[in-house]
Scaffold this active site. Sequence first.
Site, short mmCIF file in Angstrom:
data_model
loop_
_atom_site.label_atom_id
_atom_site.label_comp_id
_atom_site.label_asym_id
_atom_site.label_seq_id
_atom_site.Cartn_x
_atom_site.Cartn_y
_atom_site.Cartn_z
N ALA A 117 0.86 -1.18 0.00
CA ALA A 117 0.00 0.00 0.00
C ALA A 117 0.89 1.23 0.00
CB ALA A 117 -0.91 -0.01 1.21
N VAL A 118 1.20 1.70 -1.19
CA VAL A 118 2.10 2.84 -1.35
C VAL A 118 1.30 4.01 -1.90
CG1 VAL A 118 4.17 3.65 -2.57
CG2 VAL A 118 4.08 1.31 -1.72
N LYS A 120 -1.46 6.72 -2.34
CA LYS A 120 -2.88 6.78 -1.97
C LYS A 120 -3.50 5.41 -1.72
CE LYS A 120 -3.82 11.30 -3.69
NZ LYS A 120 -3.87 11.92 -5.00
N TYR A 121 -2.79 4.36 -2.08
CA TYR A 121 -3.36 3.02 -1.91
C TYR A 121 -3.51 2.61 -0.44
CZ TYR A 121 -3.41 1.86 -6.90
OH TYR A 121 -3.69 1.82 -8.25
N ASP A 206 -3.16 -8.13 -4.19
CA ASP A 206 -3.37 -6.70 -4.42
C ASP A 206 -4.17 -6.11 -3.27
OD1 ASP A 206 -2.09 -6.35 -6.83
OD2 ASP A 206 -3.86 -5.58 -7.88
N ASP A 208 -6.04 -3.31 -3.41
CA ASP A 208 -7.28 -2.63 -3.82
C ASP A 208 -8.40 -3.66 -4.02
OD1 ASP A 208 -5.82 -3.67 -5.98
OD2 ASP A 208 -6.89 -2.39 -7.40
N GLY A 230 -10.76 -11.10 -16.50
CA GLY A 230 -11.04 -10.33 -17.72
C GLY A 230 -10.90 -11.10 -19.02
N GLU A 298 3.08 -8.69 -13.96
CA GLU A 298 2.03 -9.64 -14.39
C GLU A 298 2.47 -10.35 -15.67
OE1 GLU A 298 -2.48 -9.14 -13.96
OE2 GLU A 298 -2.12 -8.51 -16.02
N1 UDP Z 1 0.25 -0.15 -5.70
C1 UDP Z 1 0.42 0.77 -4.66
N2 UDP Z 1 0.46 2.11 -4.96
C2 UDP Z 1 0.31 2.59 -6.23
C3 UDP Z 1 0.13 1.66 -7.27
C4 UDP Z 1 0.09 0.31 -6.98
O1 UDP Z 1 0.53 0.38 -3.51
O2 UDP Z 1 0.34 3.82 -6.41
C5 UDP Z 1 0.24 -1.59 -5.38
C6 UDP Z 1 -1.06 -2.00 -4.72
O3 UDP Z 1 -0.83 -3.10 -3.85
C7 UDP Z 1 -1.90 -2.46 -5.90
C8 UDP Z 1 -0.84 -3.14 -6.77
O4 UDP Z 1 0.35 -2.34 -6.59
O5 UDP Z 1 -2.95 -3.32 -5.49
C9 UDP Z 1 -1.17 -3.26 -8.26
O6 UDP Z 1 -1.59 -2.02 -8.79
P1 UDP Z 1 -3.12 -1.77 -9.24
O7 UDP Z 1 -4.04 -2.40 -8.25
O8 UDP Z 1 -3.30 -0.31 -9.48
O9 UDP Z 1 -3.19 -2.56 -10.60
P2 UDP Z 1 -4.53 -3.15 -11.26
O10 UDP Z 1 -5.08 -4.19 -10.33
O11 UDP Z 1 -5.47 -2.01 -11.43
O12 UDP Z 1 -4.04 -3.73 -12.55
MN MN Z 2 -5.34 -4.13 -8.24
#
Ligand code: UDP
Ligand code: MN
Length: 349
Positions: A117-118, A120-121, A206, A208, A230, A298
């Site tokens: 969690a970096v 705003k996450y 992740d 989020d 997806g 990924e």
């Molecule tokens: N992450 C973070 N800060 C950021 C961008 C990414 O902490 O500014 C970490 C976070 O754990 C996030 C993961 O990297 O869940 C993957 O990025 P994101 O979820 O944005 O990718 P997506 O799932 O949308 O492809």
């Molecule tokens: Mn994500």
Amino acid sequence: MQLWNGKTLTVILLSALLLGVLYCYISQSYRVVSLGSVWEEITADGRSEVHIESHQFHLVAPDSLQYKQPSIVSGRTDVVTVTPWLAPVVWEGTFNPVLLDSIYKPQNISVAVTVFAVGKYVMFLKDFLETAEQYFFVGFNVHVYVFTDQPTKMPQVKMGSGRQLTVRSVPSSKRWQEISARRMELIQTLIEEKLRNRTDYIFCLDVDSKFHGRWGTESLGGLVAVIHPGYYRDDRSQFPYERRPQSRAYVGPGQGDFYYCGGAFGGLLQEVHQLAKTCRSNFEADAKEGIEAAWQEESHLNRYMWINKPSKVLSPEYLWQDFKPRNAEVYIVRFSGVVKNYAEIRPNV
Ligand code: UDP
Ligand code: MN
């Protein structure tokens, strides 16, 4: 009459302390022995060989347990439940959670989780951690490692018994691609520095996202990958693999089994260590040549899983996306990415 003089008391206290230390030592080594051991050996010609002497394939069920008779002729027919290399694909209705838990419980397994969690996450941490308490390996030893650049913003989350939370500081970054990609390096070092010989399994998730349903022992395996929600109905030519042959994440036409998520993967500690180490070094070697794979780690993970077949595959129930309507074959969403406004939360676009 004075029953306990100072000397006797000291002797008793010291003996108790000694017994305590001895107990901790014995129970720790017993646990390692009971699960078997995994180790890496560097051969004379510099190759790395992973030896797994694990009892995970020896599944002992309690004699007293009664449960619904499993059928050999009826089951789920709307989805594929085994890969061409005979790894199970985990869907609701393919496993008995009570049976699985009673097999793994006596093994006293421990499961580590990494989450980043970096920037705003950090706002996603509270829901992630609280829902993990409700649904992720409930009743098992779970140790969550949070990597953040703002340890002071950690939410207060009450952890259940046998569950722990550790916060590790990481630097901030101006590029989300870098944050996302550095995860492999940090996972590798965490395993080397902290988890080795202490933890059996690890899952890297992740932040989020939230849990909505059980995620437990059915997900355990050597190398565990999750099918990306997806693309799972698409032809492999549509998968967003890295398509430039110069990249070490390259997957060519006619190659690739499934498209796996970077947002959830795991397995036995040693397997995940191998994965993280390989993806990290390929990512860094690419970077030296000025290449960044289409979907960062990924893409590297997908390349890795094409060569190193996962021994267990988790269906998209294990990482859905909230904005996606649930498809008919998905009876239950266990873990799902929340809807987010990228422009608002990422440090760059
Ligand atoms: N992450 C973070 N800060 C950021 C961008 C990414 O902490 O500014 C970490 C976070 O754990 C996030 C993961 O990297 O869940 C993957 O990025 P994101 O979820 O944005 O990718 P997506 O799932 O949308 O492809
Ligand atoms: Mn994500």
